[in-house]
Design a protein around this motif. Structure first.
Motif, mmCIF file in Angstrom:
data_model
loop_
_atom_site.group_PDB
_atom_site.id
_atom_site.type_symbol
_atom_site.label_atom_id
_atom_site.label_comp_id
_atom_site.label_asym_id
_atom_site.label_seq_id
_atom_site.Cartn_x
_atom_site.Cartn_y
_atom_site.Cartn_z
ATOM 1 N N ASP A 4 -20.428 -32.339 6.038
ATOM 2 C CA ASP A 4 -20.254 -31.503 4.859
ATOM 3 C C ASP A 4 -19.148 -32.098 3.982
ATOM 4 N N PRO A 5 -19.397 -32.299 2.679
ATOM 5 C CA PRO A 5 -18.381 -32.885 1.812
ATOM 6 C C PRO A 5 -17.110 -32.043 1.727
ATOM 7 N N GLU A 6 -17.191 -30.753 2.054
ATOM 8 C CA GLU A 6 -15.996 -29.902 2.071
ATOM 9 C C GLU A 6 -15.055 -30.284 3.206
ATOM 10 N N ASN A 7 -15.544 -31.057 4.178
ATOM 11 C CA ASN A 7 -14.727 -31.511 5.297
ATOM 12 C C ASN A 7 -14.203 -32.922 5.081
ATOM 13 N N THR A 8 -14.171 -33.350 3.819
ATOM 14 C CA THR A 8 -13.694 -34.694 3.498
ATOM 15 C C THR A 8 -12.722 -34.648 2.328
ATOM 16 N N LEU A 9 -11.919 -35.674 2.238
ATOM 17 C CA LEU A 9 -11.062 -35.872 1.076
ATOM 18 C C LEU A 9 -10.934 -37.372 0.868
ATOM 19 N N PHE A 10 -11.350 -37.841 -0.298
ATOM 20 C CA PHE A 10 -11.247 -39.240 -0.676
ATOM 21 C C PHE A 10 -9.961 -39.396 -1.478
ATOM 22 N N VAL A 11 -9.088 -40.306 -1.043
ATOM 23 C CA VAL A 11 -7.788 -40.503 -1.684
ATOM 24 C C VAL A 11 -7.739 -41.901 -2.271
ATOM 25 N N ARG A 12 -7.537 -41.976 -3.591
ATOM 26 C CA ARG A 12 -7.468 -43.261 -4.278
ATOM 27 C C ARG A 12 -6.154 -43.958 -4.013
ATOM 28 N N GLY A 13 -6.157 -45.276 -4.163
ATOM 29 C CA GLY A 13 -4.946 -46.062 -4.022
ATOM 30 C C GLY A 13 -5.273 -47.520 -3.807
ATOM 31 N N ALA A 14 -4.223 -48.338 -3.674
ATOM 32 C CA ALA A 14 -4.418 -49.764 -3.422
ATOM 33 C C ALA A 14 -5.224 -49.968 -2.143
ATOM 34 N N THR A 15 -4.950 -49.138 -1.149
ATOM 35 C CA THR A 15 -5.786 -49.060 0.045
ATOM 36 C C THR A 15 -6.298 -47.632 0.098
ATOM 37 N N PRO A 16 -7.546 -47.414 -0.310
ATOM 38 C CA PRO A 16 -8.070 -46.046 -0.360
ATOM 39 C C PRO A 16 -8.203 -45.451 1.042
ATOM 40 N N VAL A 17 -8.215 -44.133 1.074
ATOM 41 C CA VAL A 17 -8.276 -43.408 2.341
ATOM 42 C C VAL A 17 -9.400 -42.383 2.271
ATOM 43 N N LEU A 18 -10.087 -42.211 3.391
ATOM 44 C CA LEU A 18 -11.070 -41.150 3.552
ATOM 45 C C LEU A 18 -10.609 -40.286 4.720
ATOM 46 N N LEU A 19 -10.304 -39.025 4.425
ATOM 47 C CA LEU A 19 -9.927 -38.077 5.474
ATOM 48 C C LEU A 19 -11.160 -37.297 5.889
ATOM 49 N N LEU A 20 -11.363 -37.178 7.186
ATOM 50 C CA LEU A 20 -12.495 -36.441 7.746
ATOM 51 C C LEU A 20 -11.959 -35.290 8.601
ATOM 52 N N ALA A 21 -12.546 -34.118 8.460
ATOM 53 C CA ALA A 21 -12.144 -32.969 9.278
ATOM 54 C C ALA A 21 -13.321 -32.526 10.134
ATOM 55 N N GLY A 22 -13.065 -32.391 11.424
ATOM 56 C CA GLY A 22 -14.112 -31.921 12.325
ATOM 57 C C GLY A 22 -15.311 -32.845 12.393
ATOM 58 N N ALA A 23 -15.082 -34.132 12.252
ATOM 59 C CA ALA A 23 -16.180 -35.099 12.244
ATOM 60 C C ALA A 23 -16.720 -35.337 13.652
ATOM 61 N N PRO A 24 -18.034 -35.457 13.795
ATOM 62 C CA PRO A 24 -18.604 -35.713 15.113
ATOM 63 C C PRO A 24 -18.243 -37.082 15.684
ATOM 64 N N VAL A 25 -17.669 -37.963 14.862
ATOM 65 C CA VAL A 25 -17.270 -39.291 15.342
ATOM 66 C C VAL A 25 -15.791 -39.341 15.736
ATOM 67 N N HIS A 26 -15.120 -38.207 15.710
ATOM 68 C CA HIS A 26 -13.674 -38.174 15.974
ATOM 69 C C HIS A 26 -13.312 -38.873 17.287
ATOM 70 N N GLU A 27 -13.958 -38.504 18.366
ATOM 71 C CA GLU A 27 -13.618 -39.081 19.671
ATOM 72 C C GLU A 27 -14.067 -40.535 19.805
ATOM 73 N N ALA A 28 -15.063 -40.943 19.003
ATOM 74 C CA ALA A 28 -15.536 -42.329 19.058
ATOM 75 C C ALA A 28 -14.574 -43.277 18.337
ATOM 76 N N LEU A 29 -13.885 -42.762 17.303
ATOM 77 C CA LEU A 29 -12.886 -43.573 16.613
ATOM 78 C C LEU A 29 -11.663 -43.723 17.514
ATOM 79 N N PRO A 30 -10.978 -44.856 17.433
ATOM 80 C CA PRO A 30 -9.799 -45.040 18.298
ATOM 81 C C PRO A 30 -8.658 -44.125 17.872
ATOM 82 N N PRO A 31 -7.872 -43.644 18.844
ATOM 83 C CA PRO A 31 -6.670 -42.884 18.482
ATOM 84 C C PRO A 31 -5.777 -43.764 17.610
ATOM 85 N N LEU A 32 -5.225 -43.178 16.571
ATOM 86 C CA LEU A 32 -4.432 -43.952 15.632
ATOM 87 C C LEU A 32 -3.012 -44.167 16.146
#
Length: 131
Positions: A4-32
């Motif tokens: 759902d796009p309401e569970n995201t936030l795209f942040v502009r910048g020199a290195t852009p960021v995509l924030l995901l909330a409650g994403a089903p891939v959370h556990e598959a991504l490495p802990p930061l």
């Protein structure tokens, strides 16, 4: 899987960021772990930023689709809080060669980068963009 796009936030910048909330891939991504603020690369992951759809693709069957045109974009002002434009975020991602993708339990009310990068619950890292 569609996020759902309401569970995201795209942040502009020199290195852009995509924030995901409650994403089903959370556990598959490495802990930061970002010692000194250095964001590690997510091996085996990539991002395909497009105006209408953003694809975060991981190893195996892991991945999500974000209806990007309906998602919020911020960061085109000095304080980074004004609404932005998805086409500009895609341009930022192309220039940077990818984007930082951070998966969280929920979206933060304020963008406090030191907290996001050291919370211990954030997963993700830098994902190279595919052409």
């Amino acid at each position: 899987m569609l996020l759902d796009p309401e569970n995201t936030l795209f942040v502009r910048g020199a290195t852009p960021v995509l924030l995901l909330a409650g994403a089903p891939v959370h556990e598959a991504l490495p802990p930061l772990t970002a010692p000194g603020g250095e964001i590690p690369r997510c091996e085996g992951w990539s991002i395909v930023p497009r105006l209408t759809l953003c694809v975060v693709d991981g190893p195996g069957d892991h991945g999500i689709l974000v209806p990007a045109l309906a998602a919020p974009v911020v960061g085109d002002t000095a304080d980074g809080t004004a609404p932005g434009d998805m086409a500009d975020w895609c341009d930022d991602t192309e220039r940077a060669g990818g984007a930082v993708v951070l998966s969280l339990d929920r979206l933060p009310e304020t963008l406090d980068w030191p907290v996001l990068l050291s919370s211990g619950t954030t997963h993700g890292g830098f994902l190279p963009a595919l052409a």
